[in-house]
Design a protein around this motif. Sequence first.
Motif, short mmCIF file in Angstrom:
data_model
loop_
_atom_site.label_atom_id
_atom_site.label_comp_id
_atom_site.label_asym_id
_atom_site.label_seq_id
_atom_site.Cartn_x
_atom_site.Cartn_y
_atom_site.Cartn_z
N GLY A 157 -60.54 -37.76 130.22
CA GLY A 157 -60.88 -36.55 130.95
C GLY A 157 -59.73 -35.62 131.21
N ALA A 158 -58.60 -35.81 130.52
CA ALA A 158 -57.47 -34.91 130.68
C ALA A 158 -57.72 -33.64 129.88
CB ALA A 158 -56.19 -35.58 130.21
N SER A 159 -57.51 -32.48 130.50
CA SER A 159 -57.73 -31.19 129.84
C SER A 159 -56.56 -30.84 128.92
CB SER A 159 -57.92 -30.09 130.88
OG SER A 159 -59.03 -30.36 131.70
N VAL A 160 -56.89 -30.40 127.70
CA VAL A 160 -55.88 -30.08 126.69
C VAL A 160 -55.83 -28.57 126.47
CG1 VAL A 160 -55.12 -30.47 124.32
CG2 VAL A 160 -56.26 -32.32 125.59
N GLY A 168 -51.74 -22.03 125.70
CA GLY A 168 -52.38 -21.42 126.86
C GLY A 168 -53.88 -21.41 126.81
N ASP A 169 -54.49 -21.80 125.68
CA ASP A 169 -55.95 -21.79 125.57
C ASP A 169 -56.51 -23.21 125.70
OD1 ASP A 169 -55.99 -19.05 125.14
OD2 ASP A 169 -55.71 -19.29 122.97
N TYR A 170 -57.59 -23.33 126.50
CA TYR A 170 -58.24 -24.64 126.65
C TYR A 170 -58.99 -24.96 125.36
CZ TYR A 170 -61.63 -28.16 128.13
OH TYR A 170 -62.40 -29.30 128.21
N VAL A 171 -58.74 -26.17 124.83
CA VAL A 171 -59.38 -26.55 123.56
C VAL A 171 -60.30 -27.76 123.71
CG1 VAL A 171 -57.54 -25.54 122.15
CG2 VAL A 171 -57.37 -27.93 122.90
N GLY A 172 -60.17 -28.55 124.81
CA GLY A 172 -61.03 -29.71 124.99
C GLY A 172 -60.41 -30.71 125.96
N SER A 173 -60.98 -31.92 126.00
CA SER A 173 -60.48 -32.96 126.90
C SER A 173 -60.47 -34.30 126.19
CB SER A 173 -61.33 -33.04 128.16
OG SER A 173 -62.66 -33.35 127.83
N THR A 174 -59.65 -35.22 126.70
CA THR A 174 -59.50 -36.52 126.06
C THR A 174 -60.75 -37.37 126.26
OG1 THR A 174 -58.44 -37.37 128.06
CG2 THR A 174 -57.00 -36.52 126.34
N SER A 175 -60.99 -38.25 125.32
CA SER A 175 -62.15 -39.14 125.36
C SER A 175 -61.84 -40.34 126.26
CB SER A 175 -62.49 -39.61 123.95
OG SER A 175 -61.42 -40.37 123.42
N SER A 176 -62.78 -41.29 126.29
CA SER A 176 -62.59 -42.49 127.11
C SER A 176 -61.39 -43.31 126.63
CB SER A 176 -63.85 -43.35 127.07
OG SER A 176 -64.17 -43.71 125.74
N GLY A 219 -58.65 -41.89 125.74
CA GLY A 219 -57.48 -41.07 126.04
C GLY A 219 -56.97 -40.25 124.88
N THR A 220 -57.81 -39.99 123.87
CA THR A 220 -57.36 -39.27 122.68
C THR A 220 -58.13 -37.97 122.50
OG1 THR A 220 -58.93 -40.44 121.28
CG2 THR A 220 -56.74 -41.41 121.53
N TYR A 221 -57.50 -37.05 121.76
CA TYR A 221 -58.14 -35.79 121.40
C TYR A 221 -57.55 -35.33 120.08
CZ TYR A 221 -59.72 -30.97 121.36
OH TYR A 221 -60.29 -29.78 121.00
N SER A 222 -58.37 -34.92 119.14
CA SER A 222 -57.91 -34.45 117.82
C SER A 222 -58.03 -32.93 117.75
CB SER A 222 -58.73 -35.11 116.70
OG SER A 222 -58.54 -36.50 116.69
N TYR A 223 -56.90 -32.30 117.36
CA TYR A 223 -56.86 -30.83 117.29
C TYR A 223 -56.52 -30.43 115.85
CZ TYR A 223 -55.38 -26.02 118.09
OH TYR A 223 -55.24 -24.65 118.03
N VAL A 224 -57.42 -29.69 115.23
CA VAL A 224 -57.22 -29.25 113.84
C VAL A 224 -56.73 -27.81 113.86
CG1 VAL A 224 -58.32 -28.89 111.61
CG2 VAL A 224 -59.05 -30.80 113.07
N HIS A 225 -55.63 -27.53 113.09
CA HIS A 225 -55.08 -26.17 113.08
C HIS A 225 -54.39 -25.92 111.74
CE1 HIS A 225 -50.76 -27.22 113.45
NE2 HIS A 225 -51.27 -28.34 113.97
N SER A 226 -54.04 -24.66 111.51
CA SER A 226 -53.32 -24.28 110.30
C SER A 226 -52.13 -23.40 110.65
CB SER A 226 -54.26 -23.54 109.33
OG SER A 226 -54.82 -22.40 109.97
#
Length: 464
Positions: free
Chosen positions: A41-44, A48-56, A58-65
């Motif tokens: 539940g940690a906000s990512v 400066g832009d909110y992109v999501g929150s961690t899962s149970s 504790g992970t979150y995957s961020y795709v970028h270029s």
Amino acid sequence: MKNRRLIITLLISCILLCCTAQAVTLRITVVDEETYDAVSGASVYVDGDYVGSTSSSGTYSYVHSEDDDLYLKIVRTGYRNWMGYVDYDATRARVEMIREDEILTFELYDAGTLQPISGAVVDVEGDDYSDSEVTGRDGSAEFSVRSGESYDVEISASGYYDLSKTVEMENSARVVQYWLFSNDLLAVQVQDSETSEPIEGAEVFVDNARAGATDADGRLQLHLERAERYSIKVTAADYQTYLENRYFETDDVLLQVDLVKSAYPVSITAFNEAKNPIEGAEVYLNGMFQGKTNEYGRLVFSDLHGGTYQIVVKAPGYGDWSETYLITGAGEDIVAQLGYDRASVTIRAKDPDNNPVAGAAVVIDGQVIGTTDGLGCLNTPLVTNKVYAVTAACEGYRNISVNAEIPLGTTEFTVPLVMEQDFDIWMLAAGVGVVAALLLAVVMIVRRRRAARNRGKSRGRDSL
């Protein structure tokens, strides 16, 4: 035309392949700095832009270029915010979050007086944490502790029992309140030995000195040193005195006193309205049948406990007698005077031919009750076991008077009155005179008619 479409399709595919080749997936893992447990539940935030929150996990995957380093910010309640840069081509980032300190406040109160306890020592122990504070005048002490952790608490104060507790801190400040019990406190509970109902106002004496009176719950708090022997006396109105010499151990906190009600001789005597005793009358106390009165109308209780009683006396042919009495002493003689039952009495007036006499005025024992209806009847309630003088009067009828006795226990009763017509001699003479005058007039008319006929015949002969 088909070749042109094919070329466009190939160009789009090449562009998509190039873009896909440049995309990077950043896997962010957020854990607790001390326990290394996953923080869900940690906000990512990225740049400066909110992109999501961690899962149970504790992970979150961020795709970028992106081709510049990423500014990463992690926010979670109960933790300090984490901020830092991640290389644009990094595929993994591990974030260890530090728990934020919260204020844990203890408030201590005396269980007997409800007043705050100052000078109490509060010891708080936890993982890699130990601190001690003394409560102030308001009975409180504050500690700065880590949220989400468990702490063992030991509380001690002069004149009070020690207290041990465990406190679980959440992700916010917390206030806990505790009662401390005086180590010389003794509670006295006074109640009725039969009903177990509390007795209010019972006087408690310790070594012949008055200590106080019980409250509405039958309780009184005393302060007595333990490991001592005391003389305890408890008194209450309408109860036998309780007296005991008792040694109180250090662990004794409650003295329960069962008082037995005092017993008094009481008699109940039933009389009727004529002041005569009623034999066989049933007596009830608080709804319970107790017995029947003897030939003298009396029922005697040799040992009736003091207190409030609802007394009901019943007898056939009488209305129930009911009173509430407070039995507080010996030799009470309660007198119950029962009134006779009332019967529904119908006064029925008729002539000798059994025809109803309507409008007849009815008087009972000199009091006008009313007039008979179209059926010649009048209904009224009358007390039983009594003789009544019943009189009826109606124009055109002779007055009639009878004595009617309503038997004891009767519920319905009928008093028949046969009223004879009253013929006035003057009215009769007047009637005869009228008839005679009519007959005389008829005779005169007949004679005149005959005389007229005779004169007519004479003129006829003369003309011839």
